[in-house]
Scaffold this active site. Structure first.
Site, PDB file in Angstrom:
ATOM      1  N   ASP A  45       2.307 -52.759   5.521  1.00  0.00           N
ATOM      2  CA  ASP A  45       2.481 -51.463   5.397  1.00  0.00           C
ATOM      3  C   ASP A  45       3.108 -51.578   3.675  1.00  0.00           C
ATOM      4  OD1 ASP A  45       0.433 -50.871   6.174  1.00  0.00           O
ATOM      5  OD2 ASP A  45       1.145 -49.611   7.753  1.00  0.00           O
ATOM      6  N   GLU A 118       7.010 -40.509   3.340  1.00  0.00           N
ATOM      7  CA  GLU A 118       8.018 -39.379   4.049  1.00  0.00           C
ATOM      8  C   GLU A 118       9.377 -39.635   3.059  1.00  0.00           C
ATOM      9  OE1 GLU A 118       9.756 -43.327   6.075  1.00  0.00           O
ATOM     10  OE2 GLU A 118       7.568 -42.545   6.721  1.00  0.00           O
ATOM     11  N   ASP A 147      20.443 -35.702  13.893  1.00  0.00           N
ATOM     12  CA  ASP A 147      20.771 -36.981  13.261  1.00  0.00           C
ATOM     13  C   ASP A 147      20.222 -37.198  11.747  1.00  0.00           C
ATOM     14  OD1 ASP A 147      22.243 -37.858  15.033  1.00  0.00           O
ATOM     15  OD2 ASP A 147      20.697 -39.393  15.896  1.00  0.00           O
ATOM     16  N   TYR A 160       7.060 -43.282  10.853  1.00  0.00           N
ATOM     17  CA  TYR A 160       8.969 -42.309  11.366  1.00  0.00           C
ATOM     18  C   TYR A 160       8.351 -40.796  11.351  1.00  0.00           C
ATOM     19  CZ  TYR A 160      13.429 -41.961  11.242  1.00  0.00           C
ATOM     20  OH  TYR A 160      14.762 -41.538  11.153  1.00  0.00           O
ATOM     21  N   LEU A 162       5.979 -40.206  13.178  1.00  0.00           N
ATOM     22  CA  LEU A 162       5.287 -39.895  14.667  1.00  0.00           C
ATOM     23  C   LEU A 162       6.324 -40.469  15.478  1.00  0.00           C
ATOM     24  CD1 LEU A 162       2.774 -39.498  16.544  1.00  0.00           C
ATOM     25  CD2 LEU A 162       1.998 -41.994  15.732  1.00  0.00           C
TER      26      LEU A 162
END
Length: 258
Positions: A45, A118, A147, A160, A162
């Site tokens: 990926d 994202e 964070d 990321y 999920l």
């Protein structure tokens, strides 16, 4: 008489991908990327994202059929040497609209970077980040202490997003996920699902004491002051999948994995 599309072949530098590349080049004809109608990408990926970003930067966008020689391979198809031509001819295409991240840094620099999965904002030090969040020019969170926070596309919602307990978005849903990463305040806020026509803006409230970086897939900008995220409809990307194992099927199946 139909004309076969001209195919280019690219591969990640891993040993497995290079070995598969040799076998495919011995069995099929390929052309340079600049002469191709589609690209076959060998790797995982991460390499698929690199390939798509290279196309966006070079403004030479072609359909991509990924073959998994990596670990997860969520955006890839199964590795098989046989019947590649038939697989490419039967492949189902999916349009993916990337995000566009526009960043202003503390030093006054501005960057505009695309993201297929994202855009994430992350604290740079042990200090939590303090962010103001605007949606379509309306302040929805005057102070988010966390964070970090991310905006994910449907294609990236199983990555990321999920892991940060964000929602899985069906492909073609015309939605984006706005997901906090380890939020401290507001304690009960767990994120939002927004139309993909939305413009989301983050302002770092104390960028010197609490520095924040912004990451578009794999590209990071440090010490940011403000970040705007929206869907970039001008540069759609096309991913190709075997009909029996398409991206929308994979995204739907992720909702039932314990």
């Amino acid at each position: 008489m139909s004309i076969e599309p001209r195919r280019a072949l690219v591969a990640s530098p891993t040993q497995a991908a290079r070995a598969a590349e040799e076998r495919l080049r011995a069995a099929y004809d390929f052309v340079p990327v600049g002469e191709a109608d589609m690209v076959v990408a060998l790797g995982g990926d991460g390499f698929m994202l690199q390939t798509l970003h290279a196309m966006l930067e070079g403004r030479h966008i072609l359909p991509v059929f990924g073959i998994n020689l990596g670990t997860v391979g969520f955006l890839m198809n199964e590795w098989r040497l046989e019947r590649l031509e038939q697989r490419l001819n039967a492949a189902k295409s999916f349009k993916v609209h990337p995000l566009r991240m526009t960043v202003d840094t503390v030093d006054g620099e501005r960057f505009s970077i695309p993201a297929i999965n994202e855009v994430s904002l992350l604290r740079e030090t042990r200090q939590t980040a303090k962010l103001a969040v605007e949606v379509n020019d309306r302040t929805v969170l005057p102070e988010l202490v966390c964070d970090g926070v991310l905006v994910a596309t449907p294609a990236g919602s199983t990555a990321y997003n999920l892991s940060a307990h964000g929602p899985i978005l069906p492909l073609g849903s015309s939605l984006v996920a706005l997901t906090p990463i380890s939020p401290f305040r507001p304690r009960r806020w767990r994120g939002a699902i927004l139309p993909d026509s939305t413009t989301i803006r983050f302002t770092v409230l104390d960028p010197v004491k609490r520095p924040v970086s912004a990451v578009a897939d794999q590209r990071e900008v440090r010490d940011v002051q403000q970040v705007e995220v929206r869907i970039d409809r001008a540069t759609p990307l096309t991913l190709l999948f075997d009909p029996e194992h398409t991206l929308d099927d994979r995204i739907a199946a992720e909702q039932f994995i314990a």
